[in-house]
Write a protein that holds these residues in place. Structure first.
Motif, mmCIF file in Angstrom:
data_model
loop_
_atom_site.group_PDB
_atom_site.id
_atom_site.type_symbol
_atom_site.label_atom_id
_atom_site.label_comp_id
_atom_site.label_asym_id
_atom_site.label_seq_id
_atom_site.Cartn_x
_atom_site.Cartn_y
_atom_site.Cartn_z
ATOM 1 N N UNK A 1 0.888 -1.156 0.000
ATOM 2 C CA UNK A 1 0.000 0.000 0.000
ATOM 3 C C UNK A 1 0.924 1.202 0.000
ATOM 4 N N UNK A 2 1.169 1.749 -1.176
ATOM 5 C CA UNK A 2 2.259 2.702 -1.361
ATOM 6 C C UNK A 2 1.891 4.152 -1.079
ATOM 7 N N UNK A 3 0.604 4.513 -1.184
ATOM 8 C CA UNK A 3 0.257 5.918 -0.984
ATOM 9 C C UNK A 3 -1.237 6.086 -0.733
ATOM 10 N N UNK A 4 -1.595 7.095 0.087
ATOM 11 C CA UNK A 4 -3.010 7.395 0.311
ATOM 12 C C UNK A 4 -3.607 8.248 -0.809
ATOM 13 N N UNK A 5 -2.818 8.601 -1.800
ATOM 14 C CA UNK A 5 -3.300 9.362 -2.965
ATOM 15 C C UNK A 5 -2.766 8.685 -4.225
ATOM 16 N N UNK A 6 -3.331 9.059 -5.370
ATOM 17 C CA UNK A 6 -2.905 8.448 -6.617
ATOM 18 C C UNK A 6 -2.579 9.513 -7.658
ATOM 19 N N UNK A 7 -1.888 10.562 -7.200
ATOM 20 C CA UNK A 7 -1.422 11.614 -8.096
ATOM 21 C C UNK A 7 0.051 11.848 -7.824
ATOM 22 N N UNK B 1 -10.538 7.903 6.057
ATOM 23 C CA UNK B 1 -11.296 7.758 4.811
ATOM 24 C C UNK B 1 -10.540 6.929 3.776
ATOM 25 N N UNK B 2 -9.240 6.892 3.869
ATOM 26 C CA UNK B 2 -8.458 6.086 2.924
ATOM 27 C C UNK B 2 -8.758 4.599 3.095
ATOM 28 N N UNK B 3 -9.116 4.193 4.305
ATOM 29 C CA UNK B 3 -9.471 2.798 4.530
ATOM 30 C C UNK B 3 -10.749 2.465 3.767
ATOM 31 N N UNK B 4 -11.688 3.411 3.726
ATOM 32 C CA UNK B 4 -12.917 3.225 2.953
ATOM 33 C C UNK B 4 -12.606 3.129 1.461
ATOM 34 N N UNK B 5 -11.614 3.890 0.998
ATOM 35 C CA UNK B 5 -11.223 3.806 -0.412
ATOM 36 C C UNK B 5 -10.803 2.384 -0.775
ATOM 37 N N UNK B 6 -10.039 1.742 0.105
ATOM 38 C CA UNK B 6 -9.629 0.360 -0.161
ATOM 39 C C UNK B 6 -10.838 -0.555 -0.168
ATOM 40 N N UNK B 7 -11.700 -0.415 0.835
ATOM 41 C CA UNK B 7 -12.893 -1.256 0.927
ATOM 42 C C UNK B 7 -13.781 -1.091 -0.299
ATOM 43 N N UNK B 8 -13.865 0.116 -0.830
ATOM 44 C CA UNK B 8 -14.682 0.398 -2.014
ATOM 45 C C UNK B 8 -13.941 0.153 -3.328
ATOM 46 N N UNK C 1 -11.334 1.553 -4.534
ATOM 47 C CA UNK C 1 -10.817 2.757 -5.193
ATOM 48 C C UNK C 1 -9.295 2.697 -5.127
ATOM 49 N N UNK C 2 -8.753 1.776 -5.891
ATOM 50 C CA UNK C 2 -7.323 1.490 -5.872
ATOM 51 C C UNK C 2 -6.804 1.478 -7.294
ATOM 52 N N UNK D 1 -8.020 8.064 -4.885
ATOM 53 C CA UNK D 1 -7.689 6.652 -5.005
ATOM 54 C C UNK D 1 -6.439 6.339 -4.193
ATOM 55 N N UNK D 2 -6.340 5.086 -3.769
ATOM 56 C CA UNK D 2 -5.157 4.591 -3.092
ATOM 57 C C UNK D 2 -4.198 4.036 -4.150
ATOM 58 N N UNK D 3 -2.910 4.025 -3.838
ATOM 59 C CA UNK D 3 -1.918 3.496 -4.768
ATOM 60 C C UNK D 3 -1.304 2.229 -4.190
ATOM 61 N N UNK D 4 -1.304 1.170 -4.993
ATOM 62 C CA UNK D 4 -0.677 -0.093 -4.620
ATOM 63 C C UNK D 4 0.388 -0.445 -5.648
ATOM 64 N N UNK D 5 1.539 -0.918 -5.168
ATOM 65 C CA UNK D 5 2.594 -1.411 -6.033
ATOM 66 C C UNK D 5 2.764 -2.900 -5.771
#
Length: 193
Positions: free
Chosen positions: A46-52, A126-133, A135-136, A152-156
């Motif tokens: 889980x690399x970042x709480x944002x995707x920009x 709220x980032x936890x909700x992004x993962x649940x929804x 939004x990755x 969105x969350x960022x995953x590598x």
């Protein structure tokens, strides 16, 4: 004779030590299983709480390749993540979640945002909700926080094709040789004095 032997040993040690080469130690070695979740031969960070790329003037999100072995996850790999992993798999304890944000962000150190305003500490989950929804994403949006992607969350991902084998620290042969010459020099010094 004694002085000659000492001079030869010193010259030999200096000559050998000049040819030794050490590898660069990067922060990649600090990314441990405490920072990612594994599914089969894939490690998901889980690399970042944002995707920009740039979130305001505070944070820059870096490409996964700054750490050896890590890459962008494909859409198929993200599907594997959601089929096999839940938010509970990232939970460690006391509101702390397994993440690697500090390795790929210039400002964010966690996916749970903690900040203090006027002496009051706030926790934004709220980032936890992004993962649940779901939004990755993995490929992040180039631009700033106003572009689509900051929600969105960022995953590598790291693809481990060796079946879980990790690296083993092995001393360099020249380092061992230099140490051995030092011991020989000390033994010779005591014998000839």
């Amino acid at each position: 004779m004694n002085k000659f032997a000492q001079t030869c040993c010193l010259f030999l040690m200096l000559f050998v030590s000049s040819s030794s080469h050490a590898t660069l130690i990067t922060d990649s070695s600090l990314i441990t299983s405490d920072h990612y979740v594994s599914v089969g031969s894939l490690d998901f960070a889980w690399a970042s709480p944002v995707n920009v790329e740039y979130w305001d003037d505070y944070n820059q999100l870096y490409a996964p390749t700054i750490h050896e072995g890590w890459d962008y996850a494909t859409s198929e790999e993200l599907e594997i993540l959601f089929e096999n992993v839940t938010l509970a798999d990232f939970y460690i304890s006391d509101g702390v979640y397994r993440n690697a944000a500090k390795f790929w962000n210039s400002y964010f150190e966690d996916v749970v945002l903690r900040f203090t305003v006027g002496g009051v500490e706030y926790v934004d989950i709220s980032n936890l909700d992004n993962f649940t929804n779901k939004q990755v994403k993995s490929f992040w949006t180039v631009g700033d926080m106003d572009t689509f992607g900051s929600d969105f969350e960022t995953f590598y991902v790291r693809r481990n094709n060796q079946g879980g084998g990790g690296s083993v620290d092995v001393p360099e042969p020249t380092t061992v040789m230099i140490f051995g010459f030092g011991l020989i020099a000390l033994a010779l010094r005591k014998k000839f004095l």
